[in-house]
Enzyme design. Sequence first.
Site, short mmCIF file in Angstrom:
data_model
loop_
_atom_site.label_atom_id
_atom_site.label_comp_id
_atom_site.label_asym_id
_atom_site.label_seq_id
_atom_site.Cartn_x
_atom_site.Cartn_y
_atom_site.Cartn_z
N HIS A 143 0.82 -1.21 0.00
CA HIS A 143 0.00 0.00 0.00
C HIS A 143 0.86 1.25 0.00
CE1 HIS A 143 0.44 -0.68 4.46
NE2 HIS A 143 0.55 0.64 4.49
N GLN A 147 -3.97 3.48 1.35
CA GLN A 147 -4.37 3.48 2.77
C GLN A 147 -4.51 4.94 3.21
OE1 GLN A 147 -1.32 2.71 5.83
NE2 GLN A 147 -2.62 1.01 6.50
N GLU A 188 -8.39 4.40 9.64
CA GLU A 188 -7.90 4.21 8.27
C GLU A 188 -8.95 3.59 7.36
OE1 GLU A 188 -4.74 1.24 9.36
OE2 GLU A 188 -5.83 0.08 7.89
N HIS A 244 3.80 7.27 3.75
CA HIS A 244 4.74 6.14 3.70
C HIS A 244 4.39 5.22 2.54
CE1 HIS A 244 1.46 4.33 6.22
NE2 HIS A 244 1.80 3.22 5.60
N GLU A 301 7.45 0.72 5.12
CA GLU A 301 6.83 -0.32 5.95
C GLU A 301 6.97 -1.66 5.25
OE1 GLU A 301 2.72 0.69 6.76
OE2 GLU A 301 2.24 -1.34 7.45
C1 MC0 Z 1 9.00 11.60 10.25
N1 MC0 Z 1 9.96 11.88 9.34
C2 MC0 Z 1 9.58 11.45 8.15
C3 MC0 Z 1 8.29 10.88 8.35
N2 MC0 Z 1 7.97 10.97 9.67
N3 MC0 Z 1 10.16 11.48 6.96
C4 MC0 Z 1 9.48 10.96 5.92
N4 MC0 Z 1 8.24 10.40 6.04
C5 MC0 Z 1 7.62 10.35 7.22
N5 MC0 Z 1 6.42 9.82 7.32
C6 MC0 Z 1 11.22 12.58 9.60
C7 MC0 Z 1 10.95 13.93 10.22
O1 MC0 Z 1 10.70 14.89 9.24
C8 MC0 Z 1 12.22 14.19 10.98
O2 MC0 Z 1 13.21 14.68 10.10
C9 MC0 Z 1 12.64 12.80 11.44
O3 MC0 Z 1 12.00 11.87 10.56
C10 MC0 Z 1 12.21 12.52 12.87
O4 MC0 Z 1 10.81 12.70 12.92
P1 MC0 Z 1 9.98 13.33 14.14
O5 MC0 Z 1 8.79 13.97 13.64
O6 MC0 Z 1 10.90 14.06 15.05
O7 MC0 Z 1 9.38 12.10 14.87
P2 MC0 Z 1 9.93 10.85 15.61
O8 MC0 Z 1 11.41 10.69 15.53
O9 MC0 Z 1 9.30 10.88 16.95
O10 MC0 Z 1 9.25 9.73 14.73
C11 MC0 Z 1 9.57 9.47 13.39
C12 MC0 Z 1 9.30 7.98 13.16
C13 MC0 Z 1 7.83 7.72 13.54
C14 MC0 Z 1 9.59 7.65 11.71
C15 MC0 Z 1 10.26 7.15 14.07
O11 MC0 Z 1 7.01 8.51 12.70
C16 MC0 Z 1 7.40 6.30 13.46
O12 MC0 Z 1 7.65 5.50 14.38
N6 MC0 Z 1 6.71 5.89 12.36
C17 MC0 Z 1 6.26 4.51 12.18
C18 MC0 Z 1 4.83 4.34 12.64
C19 MC0 Z 1 3.86 5.15 11.86
O13 MC0 Z 1 4.20 6.08 11.13
N7 MC0 Z 1 2.54 4.83 12.03
C20 MC0 Z 1 1.43 5.47 11.34
C21 MC0 Z 1 0.95 4.65 10.21
P3 MC0 Z 1 14.06 15.99 10.46
O14 MC0 Z 1 14.92 16.20 9.24
O15 MC0 Z 1 13.08 17.08 10.72
O16 MC0 Z 1 14.84 15.59 11.67
S1 MC0 Z 1 0.15 3.21 10.85
C22 MC0 Z 1 0.04 2.15 9.56
O17 MC0 Z 1 0.42 2.47 8.48
C23 MC0 Z 1 -0.57 0.79 9.88
C24 MC0 Z 1 -1.89 0.92 10.54
C25 MC0 Z 1 -0.65 -0.15 8.67
O18 MC0 Z 1 -0.07 0.13 7.61
O19 MC0 Z 1 -1.27 -1.21 8.78
#
Ligand code: MC0
Length: 147
Positions: free
Chosen positions: A7, A60, A43, A84, A134
Amino acid sequence: MLTRIDHIGIACRDLDKTVEFYRATYGFEVFHSEVNEEQGVREAMLKINDTGDGGASYLQLLEPTRPDSTVAKWLEKNGEGVHHIAFGTADVDGDAEAIRSKGVRVLYEQPRIGSMGSRITFLHPKDCGGVLTELVTSAEPGAHEEH
Ligand code: MC0
């Protein structure tokens, strides 16, 4: 082995409005919807096509359920848009370990539960050219009842 685009995750502020845009503009219907409390999202999955490996590809649409969720934080900073990409694999555990051994940060020690009972993990966007990535292993056929 990664065998398909499972997705593309799209962050939005108003899920119902966004679903209606995709329906009215492209004719895509909601295949499945759910709330994932752990991820802080509501979602809708819009199925685009079945794939040759028994899986499928979806859009998604993601609306945050709480202000401290990752999607809410991302919306605050970037606005609506592609959040993503997700690759499908029959073996999320094995592929995550193989990718981790190449020095890419895998965000979860063990895969967690994603859409439709799938098992998912994420790769850090900073190790993937700015793309939050992912990995998804779909639930066994029949393990998830559609509603
Ligand atoms: C954050 N960053 C991204 C981003 N999110 N870059 C590209 N795409 C994204 N989606 C970048 C920020 O701009 C920042 O860069 C750096 O990563 C750190 O981000 P932050 O905002 O300070 O946040 P953190 O470090 O607390 O978290 C970032 C992290 C988090 C990727 C670890 O978003 C995460 O754990 N994501 C995985 C879970 C997720 O997204 N779940 C939602 C979809 P700079 O340069 O400013 O430092 S759930 C889903 O999709 C499920 C239900 C499914 O598919 O089944």
